[in-house]
Design a protein around this motif. Structure first.
Motif, PDB file in Angstrom:
ATOM      1  N   GLY A 162       0.790  -1.224   0.000  1.00 44.18           N
ATOM      2  CA  GLY A 162       0.000   0.000   0.000  1.00 44.18           C
ATOM      3  C   GLY A 162       0.820   1.270   0.000  1.00 44.18           C
ATOM      4  N   ILE A 163       2.099   1.185  -0.409  1.00 42.05           N
ATOM      5  CA  ILE A 163       2.971   2.361  -0.465  1.00 42.05           C
ATOM      6  C   ILE A 163       2.984   2.895  -1.898  1.00 42.05           C
ATOM      7  N   PRO A 164       2.449   4.090  -2.130  1.00 43.07           N
ATOM      8  CA  PRO A 164       2.429   4.630  -3.496  1.00 43.07           C
ATOM      9  C   PRO A 164       3.843   4.894  -4.020  1.00 43.07           C
ATOM     10  N   ILE A 165       4.052   4.595  -5.289  1.00 40.55           N
ATOM     11  CA  ILE A 165       5.330   4.861  -5.953  1.00 40.55           C
ATOM     12  C   ILE A 165       5.140   5.992  -6.954  1.00 40.55           C
ATOM     13  N   ILE A 166       5.988   7.002  -6.848  1.00 43.57           N
ATOM     14  CA  ILE A 166       5.998   8.103  -7.807  1.00 43.57           C
ATOM     15  C   ILE A 166       7.331   8.054  -8.547  1.00 43.57           C
ATOM     16  N   ALA A 167       7.282   7.833  -9.844  1.00 41.69           N
ATOM     17  CA  ALA A 167       8.515   7.830 -10.635  1.00 41.69           C
ATOM     18  C   ALA A 167       8.876   9.275 -10.983  1.00 41.69           C
TER      19      ALA A 167
END
Length: 315
Positions: free
Chosen positions: A111-116
């Motif tokens: 549930g940890i959002p990833i932002i590239a």
């Protein structure tokens, strides 16, 4: 009795202060950013933008990257360590568009959002990517090169790598535009300097030696571009047209002096800022666009002091 009452009151006040401090620390959002490195001024500018956003949105960030853009394994270790700290979200600029996918999948499952940022991955796991349209930017570099060499001749590319999405997009954007719009120009060599200016210098010198009739060279990032400048300077070959990518003092000086014809500049401060902003929004469950286009410009000695362009150049 009075002294005891005062002591109890003081202890209670201290307890409340400590409790409040821990509450703030525990509730403040933590967002680690794992970049491609620190060796180029570009990444310092990205960090400056991230720091601005962290202050504005009252979040805690860390910003780190390996010593070299060739150190994919080291970057994966950093990503793993960031994930272990259970952050609110993670910003990630991939050195290899494939290598990090298992860890990113693990983060997504937790549930940890990833932002590239800057460079995406070959996966739909990142909720968004804050980046330059590198294909379009490299195509513009190809058009400018074609104008300068009269739409005919031989050119070479020194790219920073062939594993990151930025390396792939800049190489292919340049090559495909030359092929489709400027058929009189042939690309005689594509080499990779891992973004290291010393390695890129040696590669560029070898290309110039093997192709004495070369008309132009394109460097796909700061280290690559400075490598080209060093090579033509050391070989006293000012007839080769050089177009670079990014900024930094050495590259700006080369453009001002005419040794480099021009370069593409990104908006690194904007990339850092938008990455942290997107991470905050993602952690709050807000919807994000798949791409956050942070823009680019082509700058030369003639326009690099214009307000719009000067604002995105960095030293």
């Amino acid at each position: 009795m009075m002294i005891r009452r005062k002591l109890i009151t003081a202890v209670s006040a201290i307890t409340l202060m400590v409790t409040a401090t821990f509450t703030v620390a525990e509730t403040q959002m933590y967002i680690p950013l794992v970049s491609k490195g620190f060796q180029h001024q570009f990444w310092q500018a990205v960090k400056a933008g991230a720091d601005q956003a962290a202050e504005e949105f009252d979040v805690r960030i860390t910003f780190e990257g390996p010593d070299s853009e060739a150190m994919v394994d080291r970057q994966i270790d950093m990503l793993s360590a960031a994930l272990a700290n259970k952050p609110s979200a993670i910003g990630f600029a991939a050195l290899d568009s494939q290598a990090a996918i298992p860890l990113l999948r693990k983060a997504s499952q937790a549930g940890i959002p990833i932002i590239a940022f800057d460079s995406g991955v070959a996966s739909d796991i990142p909720l968004t990517t804050a980046t330059t349209d590198n294909v379009a930017a490299a195509a513009l570099a190809a058009d400018e090169m074609a104008k300068l060499i009269g739409n005919k001749g031989k050119v070479a590319i020194v790219a920073h790598d062939q594993t990151s999405q930025t390396g792939i997009d800049r190489r292919d954007g340049f090559m495909k535009r030359m092929e489709s719009a400027h058929p009189g120009i042939s690309i005689v060599s594509v080499q990779y300097g891992q973004g290291d200016q010393l390695k890129s210098t040696e590669i560029a010198k070898a290309i110039l030696t093997a192709n004495p009739d070369l008309d132009g060279m394109f460097g796909t990032n700061e280290g690559s571009a400075i490598g080209l400048v060093n090579a033509v300077r050391e070989m006293n070959n000012s007839s080769v047209v050089i177009i670079g990518y990014d900024s930094g003092k050495a590259q700006k000086d080369a453009v001002r002096s005419g040794l480099m014809a021009g370069a593409i500049t990104q908006n690194p401060v904007g990339i850092g800022y938008e990455t942290v902003k997107a991470a905050v929004m993602a952690s709050q469950g807000k919807t994000l666009p798949k791409i956050i286009d942070t823009g680019f410009y082509y700058y030369t000695a003639a326009n690099m002091d214009d307000a719009e362009i000067a604002a995105v150049l960095y030293d």
